[in-house]
Design an enzyme around this catalytic site. Structure first.
Site, mmCIF file in Angstrom:
data_model
loop_
_atom_site.group_PDB
_atom_site.id
_atom_site.type_symbol
_atom_site.label_atom_id
_atom_site.label_comp_id
_atom_site.label_asym_id
_atom_site.label_seq_id
_atom_site.Cartn_x
_atom_site.Cartn_y
_atom_site.Cartn_z
ATOM 1 C CG ASP A 15 -2.321 0.511 0.923
ATOM 2 O OD1 ASP A 15 -2.405 1.560 0.265
ATOM 3 O OD2 ASP A 15 -3.308 -0.098 1.343
ATOM 4 C CG HIS A 57 -1.192 3.017 -3.777
ATOM 5 N ND1 HIS A 57 -1.402 2.704 -5.100
ATOM 6 C CD2 HIS A 57 -1.788 2.021 -3.069
ATOM 7 C CE1 HIS A 57 -2.099 1.574 -5.187
ATOM 8 N NE2 HIS A 57 -2.340 1.136 -3.977
ATOM 9 C CG HIS A 81 -6.568 -2.997 4.118
ATOM 10 N ND1 HIS A 81 -5.250 -3.301 3.884
ATOM 11 C CD2 HIS A 81 -6.794 -1.835 3.444
ATOM 12 C CE1 HIS A 81 -4.691 -2.380 3.104
ATOM 13 N NE2 HIS A 81 -5.609 -1.481 2.817
ATOM 14 C CG HIS A 140 -6.751 3.212 3.542
ATOM 15 N ND1 HIS A 140 -5.535 3.605 3.034
ATOM 16 C CD2 HIS A 140 -6.998 1.995 3.019
ATOM 17 C CE1 HIS A 140 -5.069 2.666 2.219
ATOM 18 N NE2 HIS A 140 -5.947 1.663 2.192
ATOM 19 C CE1 TYR A 165 -8.843 1.224 -4.024
ATOM 20 C CE2 TYR A 165 -8.277 2.260 -6.115
ATOM 21 C CZ TYR A 165 -8.116 1.243 -5.195
ATOM 22 O OH TYR A 165 -7.220 0.250 -5.464
HETATM 23 C C1 LIG Z 1 -5.361 -2.189 -4.852
HETATM 24 C C2 LIG Z 1 -5.677 -1.453 -3.546
HETATM 25 O O1 LIG Z 1 -4.694 -0.505 -3.254
HETATM 26 C C3 LIG Z 1 -5.963 -2.435 -2.438
HETATM 27 C C4 LIG Z 1 -6.100 -1.777 -1.117
HETATM 28 O O2 LIG Z 1 -5.161 -1.684 -0.343
HETATM 29 C C5 LIG Z 1 -7.372 -1.169 -0.733
HETATM 30 O O3 LIG Z 1 -8.387 -1.350 -1.428
HETATM 31 O O4 LIG Z 1 -7.390 -0.484 0.301
HETATM 32 MN MN LIG Z 2 -5.369 -0.117 1.131
#
Ligand SMILES: C[C@H](O)CC(=O)C(=O)O
Ligand SMILES: [Mn+2]
Length: 343
Positions: A17, A20, A199, A201, A290
């Site tokens: 991650d 990114h 998971h 964020h 996202y």
């Molecule tokens: C492909 C994405 O970065 C997967 C991920 O870490 C998320 O959806 O959060």
């Molecule tokens: Mn992620």
């Protein structure tokens, strides 16, 4: 909340991650340094691939400094305890990518789909099981599905062979109640031996609180990144989460001071910019967008003179999901044209 004595498995995503915000340019030396530090700290699992998973290197997602196989081959010989995972998004990564990663000594694969599209994971999950990999389903943008329907998608992944299924808060949108409802819904329908992961964020600064809610509701695998290096405002800060787990007597097996030192001495100097809750990252969490779209929106903002916040809000309104990165520039162009015409 009393979670004393719970045993959980932490999964570090700094080297996947975290690709990114690094625009997939982490060097081999940096990968080895982070991975060795985490190994010494007792991290059970860490993930290595392009930010968008195996085979992510492309015009759409960005070209990495090295291929997935180069990274895996460079890092794996240095690890004594930590096992390595790869992310695989069907349609981006193929079964051939999976076999190549397996040949490097991969332990775990996480097959990631949008939260309503688990059906596209069947082939990849089945092949992973045949290869003897620890096989995980990863339901992205989990806030875009109801707890019950998300549980149905998790059940599908389990029926394909997944041994663990993740509730993935890709947008950093969920609040603790939403995490509790989703993890509990999965726990109610999955077989007792099927694990659940979470998971997070940190776009709304909920990473740690949401991870605790997930553990309370039955999740045993918890993701995060060291120093939070991940998309958007980053992932749940693992060194912070370990400190909280220590205080609550949740067993992680990770040494707090060692992971603190990895965060401060190795990951922080690697960062091209501070991964923090700036107004754009906050917009991701607020509007349910996202996290990976953040840098794309900032670039489109500079190119078309529309604020990244406006672009992100519009992407959220249009319900754009992982894989629709090409729509970011299109959206910025449309907004710029509409504003010119209205002026
Ligand atoms: C492909 C994405 O970065 C997967 C991920 O870490 C998320 O959806 O959060
Ligand atoms: Mn992620």
């Amino acid at each position: 909340m009393n979670l004393k004595g719970r045993k959980i498995i932490l999964h570090d995503n700094t080297l996947r991650d975290g690709m990114h915000p690094k625009r997939h340019q982490i060097t081999i030396e940096q990968m080895i340094a982070v991975a060795k530090g985490l190994d010494e700290a007792g991290m059970p699992l860490l993930e290595i691939t392009h930010g968008d998973g195996l085979g992510g290197g492309s015009v759409n997602y960005g070209f990495p400094l090295h291929s997935d196989v180069e990274y895996l081959n460079a890092v794996l010989p240095h690890l004594k305890r930590t096992k390595v995972s790869a992310l695989l998004v069907p349609g981006i990564g193929t079964v051939d990518h999976l076999r190549a990663a397996h040949d490097c000594g991969l332990h775990t694969v996480r097959v990631a789909t949008h939260c309503t599209e688990a059906d596209v994971a069947e082939q990849h999950i089945a092949v992973a099981r045949k290869l003897g990999l620890d096989t995980v389903g990863f339901l992205m943008m989990a806030h875009m599905n109801t707890p019950e329907k998300l549980a149905g998608q998790a059940k599908l992944m389990e029926s394909f062979g997944a041994e663990c299924v993740y509730v993935t808060d890709s947008a950093g949108y969920l609040l603790p109640d939403g995490v509790t409802e989703r993890v509990a819904a999965l726990r109610a329908v999955l077989r007792p031996e099927t694990q659940i992961g979470f998971h997070g964020h940190d776009n709304l600064a909920m990473g740690v609180a949401n991870s605790l809610a997930a553990v309370e509701a039955g999740a045993v695998r918890i993701d995060g990144s060291t120093n939070g290096l991940g998309a958007g405002a980053g992932n749940t800060r693992l060194e912070v989460f370990v400190a909280v787990c220590n205080r609550m007597e949740i067993e992680t097996g990770v040494d707090l001071y060692q992971i603190m030192d990895v965060a401060e001495d190795i990951v922080l100097p690697m960062m091209d910019h501070m991964v923090r809750i700036d107004r754009d990252a906050l917009t991701l969490g607020y509007a349910g967008v996202y996290s990976t779209f953040l840098l794309f929106a900032k670039r489109a903002s500079a190119k078309y003179g529309v604020s990244a916040r406006d672009i992100l809000v519009e992407l959220g309104r249009r319900g754009m999901v992982a894989g629709q990165e090409d729509m970011i520039e299109d959206t910025a162009m449309t907004l710029a044209r509409e504003r010119r015409m209205a002026a």
